[in-house]
Motif scaffolding. Structure first.
Motif, PDB file in Angstrom:
ATOM      1  N   LEU A  89       0.865  -1.184   0.000  1.00  0.00           N
ATOM      2  CA  LEU A  89       0.000   0.000   0.000  1.00  0.00           C
ATOM      3  C   LEU A  89       0.901   1.233   0.000  1.00  0.00           C
ATOM      4  O   LEU A  89       1.429   1.631   1.030  1.00  0.00           O
ATOM      5  N   THR A  92      -2.995   6.252  -0.331  1.00  0.00           N
ATOM      6  CA  THR A  92      -4.458   6.232  -0.458  1.00  0.00           C
ATOM      7  C   THR A  92      -4.891   7.675  -0.681  1.00  0.00           C
ATOM      8  O   THR A  92      -4.104   8.603  -0.487  1.00  0.00           O
ATOM      9  N   ASP A  93      -6.176   7.863  -1.063  1.00  0.00           N
ATOM     10  CA  ASP A  93      -6.643   9.237  -1.266  1.00  0.00           C
ATOM     11  C   ASP A  93      -7.011   9.908   0.050  1.00  0.00           C
ATOM     12  O   ASP A  93      -7.032  11.135   0.143  1.00  0.00           O
ATOM     13  N   CYS A  99     -11.630   5.073   3.303  1.00  0.00           N
ATOM     14  CA  CYS A  99     -10.596   5.744   4.103  1.00  0.00           C
ATOM     15  C   CYS A  99     -11.237   6.417   5.322  1.00  0.00           C
ATOM     16  O   CYS A  99     -10.714   6.334   6.437  1.00  0.00           O
ATOM     17  N   GLU A 104      -8.605   1.831   5.165  1.00  0.00           N
ATOM     18  CA  GLU A 104      -7.799   2.339   4.048  1.00  0.00           C
ATOM     19  C   GLU A 104      -7.286   1.219   3.153  1.00  0.00           C
ATOM     20  O   GLU A 104      -6.936   1.464   1.999  1.00  0.00           O
ATOM     21  N   ASN A 105      -7.287  -0.017   3.660  1.00  0.00           N
ATOM     22  CA  ASN A 105      -6.890  -1.142   2.794  1.00  0.00           C
ATOM     23  C   ASN A 105      -7.860  -1.316   1.630  1.00  0.00           C
ATOM     24  O   ASN A 105      -7.520  -1.925   0.630  1.00  0.00           O
ATOM     25  N   CYS A 107      -9.359   1.309   0.070  1.00  0.00           N
ATOM     26  CA  CYS A 107      -9.464   2.617  -0.601  1.00  0.00           C
ATOM     27  C   CYS A 107      -9.845   2.468  -2.082  1.00  0.00           C
ATOM     28  O   CYS A 107      -9.371   1.571  -2.773  1.00  0.00           O
ATOM     29  N   PRO A 110      -6.319   3.640  -4.494  1.00  0.00           N
ATOM     30  CA  PRO A 110      -5.035   3.366  -3.843  1.00  0.00           C
ATOM     31  C   PRO A 110      -3.869   3.429  -4.823  1.00  0.00           C
ATOM     32  O   PRO A 110      -4.066   3.352  -6.039  1.00  0.00           O
ATOM     33  N   ASN A 280      -5.011  -6.325   0.843  1.00  0.00           N
ATOM     34  CA  ASN A 280      -4.032  -5.273   1.141  1.00  0.00           C
ATOM     35  C   ASN A 280      -3.737  -5.187   2.638  1.00  0.00           C
ATOM     36  O   ASN A 280      -3.687  -6.205   3.301  1.00  0.00           O
ATOM     37  N   THR A 282      -3.444  -2.088   6.195  1.00  0.00           N
ATOM     38  CA  THR A 282      -3.521  -0.689   6.635  1.00  0.00           C
ATOM     39  C   THR A 282      -2.180  -0.312   7.258  1.00  0.00           C
ATOM     40  O   THR A 282      -1.388  -1.194   7.626  1.00  0.00           O
TER      41      THR A 282
END
Ligand SMILES: [Zn+2]
Ligand SMILES: [Zn+2]
Length: 330
Positions: A89, A92-93, A99, A104-105, A107, A110, A280, A282
């Motif tokens: 990762l 992220t935005d 998010c 966030e994994n 997102c 990404p 993914n 975080t």
């Protein structure tokens, strides 16, 4: 700098990575420039190089388990010369609904290191300053690299599977990720059951303290509370499901599966058994896992390749010919 470039995906036996000279990455705002000290080789790299994951851009440099030394873009928290890790990762935005929910994994926009931006099969790499992790001094470069994906995402898999201390946990296939997860499970006083192909992988699992070790088709002798599968194979997922108690969970630690075969719902999923994918990671997973790794003195077993041998490293991973993790030192 020297780098391994993927021009077009092909079976790795055809050596699709070209080792060549390219321009150094240019430092951008909010990023750090790293001298790559080591880069772990992940099965996902294999899926990218062979095209099971569709190419995002031509001339990609794979590699998302980077141990780097900051040589540009230093900040107060990440000074010049600091040793940091870069993971899959890469960014992220920070604004999408996932998010904002702390997921966030998942997102929607990404950035993936070594896939949508250049990775660590190179002498230098660029990384977002807010997505690098200072590495504990107790972890040397070679042993830190495999922790950055195999370790972190393996750790996330244990979380997704809902592992509780003392439970019976199955690890299906025993490569880079599983050989690190077993150490975490032992720290949590779990009994670990390993089903894997390859005599050397079975030996390694036994030497690392597995309660039971069998071949990939063998069913563990006890019903499992949790199981994590690491092979890109739907048959393995079904084998894991068949070994669960009621209410048990299978977490699939694989970004790509060949398929999921048809299976008997009444016998295999009924009883509130669950199948979950692991997507993914975080930044919290990374920080928590690296702290735990330092605390329990986690040591990965590594095989070192030079950057010139990047294709050979991937061939070895594909053939399950590496015990533990492969690491490229550029
Ligand atoms: Zn990976
Ligand atoms: Zn997002």
């Amino acid at each position: 700098m020297k780098a391994a470039i993927l021009t077009s995906p092909q079976p790795v036996a055809q050596r699709p990575l070209k080792i060549t000279e390219v321009a150094d990455p240019e430092l951008k705002a909010g990023h750090v420039l790293l001298r790559v000290r080591a880069c772990g080789v992940c099965r996902t790299d294999l899926h990218i190089v062979e095209g099971e994951l569709p190419p995002r851009r031509p001339g990609m440099i794979p590699g998302h388990q980077i141990v780097g030394e900051v040589v540009g873009g230093a900040t107060a928290e990440i000074p010049l010369g600091a040793r940091v890790g870069v993971c899959w990762l890469g960014g992220t935005d920070g604004t999408c609904s996932y998010c904002l929910r702390g997921l966030e994994n998942l997102c929607d926009s990404p950035t993936f290191t070594g896939y949508s931006v250049a990775g660590g099969y190179a002498q230098h790499a660029l990384a977002r300053a807010d997505f690098v992790f200072p590495l504990p001094a107790s972890l040397d470069d070679l042993h830190a690299a495999p922790l950055l994906c195999a370790g972190i995402i393996g750790f996330r898999s244990l979380r997704v599977a809902g592992v509780m201390p003392g439970e019976r946990v199955g690890l299906f296939s025993f490569g880079a990720s599983a050989h690190l997860a077993i150490a975490v499970l032992q720290a949590w006083k779990c009994d670990v059951y390993v089903s894997t192909r390859g005599e050397s992988h079975r030996k390694l699992a036994g030497s690392l303290g597995a309660t039971w070790v069998g071949s990939e088709t063998e069913k563990p002798p006890m019903e499992l509370d949790r199981a994590i599968t690491f092979a890109p194979s739907g048959d393995v997922v079904i084998a894991a499901l068949a070994s669960l108690r009621k209410g048990g969970v299978v977490a699939i630690n694989a970004i790509h599966l060949d398929r999921i075969p048809q299976f008997d719902y009444d016998r295999l999923l009924w009883g509130e058994r669950q199948i979950r994918s692991v997507a993914n990671m975080t930044r919290a997973d990374a920080r928590d896992f690296l702290a735990l790794a330092a605390q329990i003195g986690l040591r990965s077993k590594v095989t070192v390749f030079s950057l010139d041998q990047a294709n050979e490293a991937l061939i070895a991973v594909k053939n399950d010919a590496v015990d533990g993790a492969a690491v490229i030192v550029p």
